[in-house]
Write an enzyme that holds these catalytic residues in place. Structure first.
Site, PDB file in Angstrom:
ATOM      1  N   THR A 126       0.587  -1.251   0.321  1.00  0.00           N
ATOM      2  CA  THR A 126       0.376   0.064   0.065  1.00  0.00           C
ATOM      3  C   THR A 126       1.197   0.892  -0.310  1.00  0.00           C
ATOM      4  OG1 THR A 126      -2.244  -1.228   1.290  1.00  0.00           O
ATOM      5  CG2 THR A 126      -1.718   1.508   1.243  1.00  0.00           C
ATOM      6  N   LYS A 151      -0.624  -0.498  -4.575  1.00  0.00           N
ATOM      7  CA  LYS A 151      -2.483   0.225  -4.404  1.00  0.00           C
ATOM      8  C   LYS A 151      -2.185   1.120  -3.540  1.00  0.00           C
ATOM      9  CE  LYS A 151      -6.354  -0.853  -1.435  1.00  0.00           C
ATOM     10  NZ  LYS A 151      -6.906  -1.930  -0.407  1.00  0.00           N
ATOM     11  N   LYS A 153      -3.987   4.580  -1.948  1.00  0.00           N
ATOM     12  CA  LYS A 153      -4.783   5.096  -1.023  1.00  0.00           C
ATOM     13  C   LYS A 153      -5.724   6.566  -2.755  1.00  0.00           C
ATOM     14  CE  LYS A 153      -5.749   2.407   2.067  1.00  0.00           C
ATOM     15  NZ  LYS A 153      -6.785   1.335   2.162  1.00  0.00           N
ATOM     16  N   ASP A 232     -15.523  -3.020  -1.837  1.00  0.00           N
ATOM     17  CA  ASP A 232     -15.345  -3.450   0.004  1.00  0.00           C
ATOM     18  C   ASP A 232     -15.843  -3.616   0.535  1.00  0.00           C
ATOM     19  OD1 ASP A 232     -13.608  -4.108   2.181  1.00  0.00           O
ATOM     20  OD2 ASP A 232     -11.645  -2.148   1.385  1.00  0.00           O
ATOM     21  N   LYS A 254     -12.131  -9.708   3.240  1.00  0.00           N
ATOM     22  CA  LYS A 254     -11.154  -8.961   4.917  1.00  0.00           C
ATOM     23  C   LYS A 254     -12.242  -9.704   5.851  1.00  0.00           C
ATOM     24  CE  LYS A 254      -9.799  -4.332   3.093  1.00  0.00           C
ATOM     25  NZ  LYS A 254     -10.398  -3.244   3.436  1.00  0.00           N
ATOM     26  N   ASP A 306      -0.822  -7.179   2.876  1.00  0.00           N
ATOM     27  CA  ASP A 306       0.557  -6.521   3.705  1.00  0.00           C
ATOM     28  C   ASP A 306       0.087  -5.797   5.278  1.00  0.00           C
ATOM     29  OD1 ASP A 306      -1.000  -4.128   2.577  1.00  0.00           O
ATOM     30  OD2 ASP A 306       0.240  -3.029   1.962  1.00  0.00           O
TER      31      ASP A 306
END
Length: 329
Positions: A126, A151, A153, A232, A254, A306
């Site tokens: 990330t 990834k 944000k 998500d 998740k 991660d």
């Protein structure tokens, strides 16, 4: 069984920044279970955007101890699915009970769940939300460490420029982005998602997570995105998959959201039945929290585990992160 729950704090390496704020540490809830001969632990991180906290998750676990302490690990795990909602509290105790059952049976958790032995996987790394120069440098640093999947944000403002900066820092990396529900406000789209996705596609972005707030997924009706959209926050349990299939191309599983491995395996099956691709992600956590997610990730097209790599220090028996891979010691 003897059952307890504690809160443990782990500092982040630097800070972890997303559109909702920055974190310099993470508090995790650790459930401990023992039958006297064997003991096991499970870890979870509170889903703060759902109003959870480490303290509330710990309290939820403690509240059900009298109802499951006399049961076998398997029976207790089945009962926990009824006693606790999807969320971090259920994840911690679910993981601990899977682990205790594994020890008592002499079988791995993967074998107990009917899964293949896990293999090493490519994981995303990330890039926290920062100014363009910092994101460019962070991307270059991650690429230099061998991470080939990054990834990012995003915030809904200046996102193309952010991605362009990361692309400049890591010209050969694969990119996925997480809008963190920021592309809509007050029940309306705040940008042209198809246009924004086209700009990101030109920069090599291959997946966009949660562009709109959960509960407002119908804003995506009719949107023709050239980049797959992934649910998500809108996908917590297997019961959400059918709805997600109307608006998204993939779901991010998740275990802190789903309430553990038990429910996550049901989401995998439902996603496959609905022809949805799968991403497996995580909150900030130690390797203890990643262990059951690693099993689910064997079925994913994108892996984002991660969490431990973002900490200043992981647990001693943690996963190894090397050349962009996550692997067991």
């Amino acid at each position: 069984m003897q059952i307890s729950a504690v809160i443990e704090r782990f500092p982040v390496a630097g800070s972890f920044n997303i559109s909702r704020g920055a974190k310099t540490f993470v508090d995790v809830v650790v459930a401990r279970v023992s039958d006297g001969a064997a003991s096991a632990m499970g870890e979870s991180t509170a889903i703060y955007y759902e109003g959870e906290s480490a303290e509330s998750a710990k309290a939820q676990i403690e509240a059900i101890i009298p109802k499951i302490s006399s049961l076998s690990p398997l029976a207790a795990r089945e009962e926990v699915q009824k006693l606790l909602p999807a969320g971090s509290a259920r994840n911690a105790i679910d993981a601990a009970l899977w682990s205790l059952q594994s020890q008592l049976s002499g079988q791995s958790v993967a074998a107990l769940a009917g899964l293949d032995a896990p293999r090493s996987l490519v994981t995303a790394f990330t890039i926290s939300l920062n100014d363009h120069d910092k994101m460019r440098r962070d991307a270059a640093d991650a690429a230099a460490k061998g991470y080939g999947l990054l990834k990012l944000k995003l915030t809904g403002e200046g996102d193309t420029q952010r991605v362009a900066a990361v692309r400049e820092g890591a010209p050969n990396a694969r990119l996925i982005v997480d809008a963190n529900e920021s592309w809509a406000k007050d029940g309306k789209l705040s940008l042209d998602i198809a246009q924004q996705a086209s700009e990101l596609a030109a920069l090599g972005v291959e997946l966009i997570e949660q562009p709109v707030p959960h509960g407002q997924d119908d804003l995506l009706l009719g949107v023709q995105s050239p980049v797959p959209l992934c649910a998500d926050e809108s996908c917590h349990s297997a019961a959400d998959v059918e709805m997600c299939a109307r608006y998204y191309d993939a779901v991010n599983i998740k275990l802190d959201k789903s309430g553990g491995l038990t429910e996550a395996l049901k989401i995998v099956k439902s996603a496959q039945d609905h022809d949805l691709k799968i991403m497996v992600g995580c909150m900030l956590s130690t390797s203890l929290g990643i262990k059951p997610a690693y099993l689910v990730a064997q079925y994913a097209q994108w892996v984002d585990l991660d969490g431990p790599a973002l900490l200043a220090k992981d647990r001693e028996d943690g996963f190894v992160f090397e050349n962009g891979m996550i692997m067991q010691k």
